[in-house]
Design a protein around this motif. Structure first.
Motif, PDB file in Angstrom:
ATOM      1  N   GLU A  43       0.958  -1.275   0.085  1.00  0.00           N
ATOM      2  CA  GLU A  43       0.155   0.034   0.077  1.00  0.00           C
ATOM      3  C   GLU A  43       0.911   1.261  -0.039  1.00  0.00           C
ATOM      4  O   GLU A  43       0.341   2.341  -0.098  1.00  0.00           O
ATOM      5  N   GLY A  44       2.135   1.051   0.428  1.00  0.00           N
ATOM      6  CA  GLY A  44       2.989   2.265   0.272  1.00  0.00           C
ATOM      7  C   GLY A  44       3.079   2.896   1.892  1.00  0.00           C
ATOM      8  O   GLY A  44       3.401   4.133   1.893  1.00  0.00           O
ATOM      9  N   ARG A  76      11.854  12.804 -10.256  1.00  0.00           N
ATOM     10  CA  ARG A  76      10.300  12.117 -10.614  1.00  0.00           C
ATOM     11  C   ARG A  76       9.798  11.945  -9.356  1.00  0.00           C
ATOM     12  O   ARG A  76      10.025  11.759  -8.338  1.00  0.00           O
ATOM     13  N   PRO A  77       8.366  12.381  -9.462  1.00  0.00           N
ATOM     14  CA  PRO A  77       7.423  12.362  -7.957  1.00  0.00           C
ATOM     15  C   PRO A  77       7.365  10.819  -7.672  1.00  0.00           C
ATOM     16  O   PRO A  77       7.025   9.934  -8.602  1.00  0.00           O
ATOM     17  N   VAL A  78       7.222  10.477  -6.409  1.00  0.00           N
ATOM     18  CA  VAL A  78       7.042   9.140  -5.852  1.00  0.00           C
ATOM     19  C   VAL A  78       5.359   9.213  -5.157  1.00  0.00           C
ATOM     20  O   VAL A  78       5.369   8.246  -4.445  1.00  0.00           O
ATOM     21  N   GLU A  79       4.684  10.186  -5.516  1.00  0.00           N
ATOM     22  CA  GLU A  79       3.445  10.478  -4.786  1.00  0.00           C
ATOM     23  C   GLU A  79       3.717  10.378  -3.285  1.00  0.00           C
ATOM     24  O   GLU A  79       2.644   9.781  -2.563  1.00  0.00           O
ATOM     25  N   TYR A  80       4.686  11.265  -2.832  1.00  0.00           N
ATOM     26  CA  TYR A  80       4.876  11.159  -1.375  1.00  0.00           C
ATOM     27  C   TYR A  80       3.731  12.143  -0.564  1.00  0.00           C
ATOM     28  O   TYR A  80       3.399  13.191  -1.464  1.00  0.00           O
ATOM     29  N   ALA A 139       3.122   8.560   6.870  1.00  0.00           N
ATOM     30  CA  ALA A 139       3.096   9.228   5.307  1.00  0.00           C
ATOM     31  C   ALA A 139       2.790   7.964   4.357  1.00  0.00           C
ATOM     32  O   ALA A 139       2.501   6.768   4.818  1.00  0.00           O
ATOM     33  N   GLN A 140       2.872   8.425   3.202  1.00  0.00           N
ATOM     34  CA  GLN A 140       2.429   7.413   2.037  1.00  0.00           C
ATOM     35  C   GLN A 140       3.257   7.653   0.554  1.00  0.00           C
ATOM     36  O   GLN A 140       3.600   8.686   0.484  1.00  0.00           O
ATOM     37  N   VAL A 141       3.671   6.591   0.180  1.00  0.00           N
ATOM     38  CA  VAL A 141       4.228   6.715  -1.179  1.00  0.00           C
ATOM     39  C   VAL A 141       3.685   5.774  -2.151  1.00  0.00           C
ATOM     40  O   VAL A 141       2.945   4.708  -1.639  1.00  0.00           O
ATOM     41  N   GLN A 142       3.689   5.799  -3.617  1.00  0.00           N
ATOM     42  CA  GLN A 142       3.261   4.830  -4.353  1.00  0.00           C
ATOM     43  C   GLN A 142       4.541   3.950  -4.680  1.00  0.00           C
ATOM     44  O   GLN A 142       5.455   4.229  -5.079  1.00  0.00           O
ATOM     45  N   PRO A 143       4.495   2.762  -4.136  1.00  0.00           N
ATOM     46  CA  PRO A 143       5.628   1.765  -3.896  1.00  0.00           C
ATOM     47  C   PRO A 143       6.263   1.572  -5.299  1.00  0.00           C
ATOM     48  O   PRO A 143       7.457   1.581  -5.347  1.00  0.00           O
ATOM     49  N   ALA A 144       5.433   1.447  -6.218  1.00  0.00           N
ATOM     50  CA  ALA A 144       6.258   0.843  -7.577  1.00  0.00           C
ATOM     51  C   ALA A 144       6.996   2.187  -8.106  1.00  0.00           C
ATOM     52  O   ALA A 144       8.128   1.805  -8.760  1.00  0.00           O
ATOM     53  N   ALA A 336       6.700  -3.859   6.543  1.00  0.00           N
ATOM     54  CA  ALA A 336       7.216  -2.348   6.689  1.00  0.00           C
ATOM     55  C   ALA A 336       8.351  -2.024   5.835  1.00  0.00           C
ATOM     56  O   ALA A 336       9.072  -0.978   5.671  1.00  0.00           O
ATOM     57  N   GLY A 337       8.684  -2.922   4.651  1.00  0.00           N
ATOM     58  CA  GLY A 337       9.907  -2.556   3.865  1.00  0.00           C
ATOM     59  C   GLY A 337       9.554  -1.243   3.392  1.00  0.00           C
ATOM     60  O   GLY A 337      10.778  -0.854   3.008  1.00  0.00           O
ATOM     61  N   ILE A 338       8.645  -0.902   2.812  1.00  0.00           N
ATOM     62  CA  ILE A 338       8.586   0.423   2.025  1.00  0.00           C
ATOM     63  C   ILE A 338       8.992   1.471   2.901  1.00  0.00           C
ATOM     64  O   ILE A 338       9.748   2.479   2.663  1.00  0.00           O
ATOM     65  N   GLY A 339       8.385   1.441   4.026  1.00  0.00           N
ATOM     66  CA  GLY A 339       8.639   2.507   4.947  1.00  0.00           C
ATOM     67  C   GLY A 339      10.289   2.407   5.484  1.00  0.00           C
ATOM     68  O   GLY A 339      10.652   3.386   5.527  1.00  0.00           O
TER      69      GLY A 339
END
Length: 371
Positions: A43-44, A76-80, A139-144, A336-339
C-alpha cells in the motif's frame, strides 16, 4: 563493478541509490520486473505509529526523515503524501493501553497527540469510539513508482528477467552471482530478494529463516476524499507483532488522491499459496465498515495480495553476514519494507564503504539466527 544487489523492489532500489551516492558502481538483478514482488503488492505505508520503542522504530524514524528528503531530491515524483495516521480505540481499556504505548514512542522521538474528538479529524468515523492518537509523521508513497525512480536516480545497471541461480564462492567468500544468462563478478553481493532471501542465503551455505506472510488489500470504487488520514484500530498493532500463523485481520483504511479507498490488511502464513481467501476479504470489508459506516454500501472493484518477508523476531536482517564474507542482507522487513527502505539503504551503503552508520546496526545483524 563494486556490488551486485539481488532484488529490484523498493529495498533493493534504496540500497542501489545510497550505494551509488557513496561512489560505488552498482548492478541490480531480479528474476522479474521492477517492484514485481512484495513491493508491487504493498500500500506504500510509511508508518511510525505501529512500532513500539526500540530498534525498528529507530529505523522507521530515520526513514521518515529520509523519505521527506527523497520526495524533494528525486527528479520524478513518488506520490509522497504526509497524510498522518490516526489510531483509534473502541473502549477506555484500549485507549489506556494506547496511552502507555505512545509514552514509549514519544521518548524515542515520535510525535503522538491524544485526540478526544475524533470527528474533527475524520468526520465519517463511526460514533462511540473512546478516542485515539494522531501521528503526523505517518505518510504514504506509491511503492512501484518509488522503486522505479530510486533505481533510475541511482544509475545502476539493471538486469531484469534474470533469475539468480547461484553465488560465486571462492574459498568461502562470495565474489558475485550466477544468473540464468550470465556471471556477474563483484566483491560484494546484497541479498534484497524479499521472501526468497532464505534461498539466496542457502547458496552461500548459510541460513536466514525468512518466511512468506500473505496479505490481502481491497480497493473500492473512486470516491470523493472521505478519509483524510491513514486510519486503523489499535488491534492492528498487536497483529503486526503477532507470531501466529493463522489468519489475522485489522482494517487499515485510507483514501488516495485518485479516489479509491485502500483497505488492508490481513496476515497469515500459508506458504506461497495464492488462493483467493473470501474469509479474509469479508473480514476486511466488515472491519472497514465498522470504522467508517459510509463504506458499507461502497463497491469493492478489485483486490490484490502479496507475501511479506517475515522473520521470527520481527526485525529485518541488514548488513554483512559474518558466516559468508562478501554477502550482505537487506531483507525480512515484513510489511514495513517500503517505510524502512531508505534507512536500510543507508546502513548497507555505510557497511559497503566502511563509513559511520546512521544508527546502531547491531540489532539487525543477519548472523543473530542460528543454523
Amino acid at each position: 563493478m563494486d556490488v551486485v544487489i539481488i532484488g529490484a523492489g523498493v529495498v533493493g532500489a534504496a540500497c542501489a541509490y545510497y550505494a551509488s551516492r557513496s561512489g560505488l558502481s552498482v548492478t541490480v538483478v531480479d528474476r522479474g520486473p521492477v517492484a514485481g514482488g512484495t513491493t508491487g503488492a504493498g500500500e506504500g505505508n510509511l508508518l511510525v505509529s505501529d512500532k513500539e520503542a526500540g530498534p525498528e522504530l529507530d529505523l522507521a524514524l530515520l526513514s521518515a526523515r529520509l523519505w521527506q528528503d527523497l520526495s524533494a531530491e528525486l527528479p520524478r515524483p513518488v506520490e509522497y503524501e504526509p497524510k498522518g495516521g490516526l489510531v483509534v480505540a473502541p473502549d477506555e481499556t484500549t485507549l489506556k493501553a494506547l496511552r502507555h504505548f505512545a509514552e514509549g514512542q514519544r521518548a524515542a522521538g515520535v510525535v503522538a497527540t491524544e485526540v478526544a474528538t475524533l470527528h474533527d479529524l475524520e468526520p465519517h468515523l463511526a460514533p462511540g469510539l473512546a478516542g485515539g492518537f494522531h501521528y503526523p509523521q505517518d505518510a504514504q508513497v506509491q511503492p512501484a513508482l518509488a522503486a522505479a525512480h530510486l533505481l533510475k536516480a541511482s544509475g545502476a545497471t539493471l538486469r531484469l528477467g534474470e533469475e539468480v541461480t547461484g553465488l560465486l564462492l571462492e574459498k568461502g567468500t562470495v565474489r558475485g552471482v550466477r544468473t540464468s544468462r550470465r556471471t556477474l563478478r563483484a566483491p560484494a553481493v546484497v541479498n534484497a530478494s524479499g521472501t526468497w532471501a532464505g534461498r539466496i542465503a542457502e547458496f552461500a551455505g548459510t541460513t536466514l529463516p525468512v518466511l512468506p506472510r500473505r496479505g490481502f488489500v481491497l480497493v473500492t470504487e473512486p470516491l470523493p476524499r472521505l478519509i483524510r488520514h491513514k486510519v486503523y484500530a489499535a488491534d492492528y498493532i498487536a497483529d503486526v507483532a503477532s507470531d501466529s500463523a493463522s489468519l489475522q485481520s485489522s482494517a487499515v483504511v485510507e483514501g488516495t488522491p485518485a479516489g479509491p479507498v485502500l483497505i488492508g490488511a490481513t496476515r497469515e502464513r500459508v506458504g506461497f499459496d495464492r488462493t483467493l481467501s473470501t474469509d479474509a476479504l469479508r473480514r476486511l470489508a466488515a472491519q472497514a465498515a465498522a470504522l467508517f459506516p459510509v463504506l458499507a454500501d461502497v463497491r469493492a472493484l478489485r483486490t490484490y495480495h502479496g507475501f511479506r518477508p517475515y522473520l521470527p523476531d520481527h526485525l529485518p536482517a541488514i548488513g554483512p553476514d559474518t558466516r559468508a564474507p562478501g554477502l550482505l542482507h537487506a531483507c525480512g522487513h515484513e510489511g514495513a519494507g517500503i517505510g524502512l527502505a531508505p534507512a536500510t539503504g543507508r546502513l548497507i551503503a555505510a557497511s559497503l564503504t566502511n563509513a559511520e552508520p546512521p544508527l546502531d546496526p547491531a540489532p539487525f545483524r543477519p548472523d543473530r539466527f542460528g543454523p
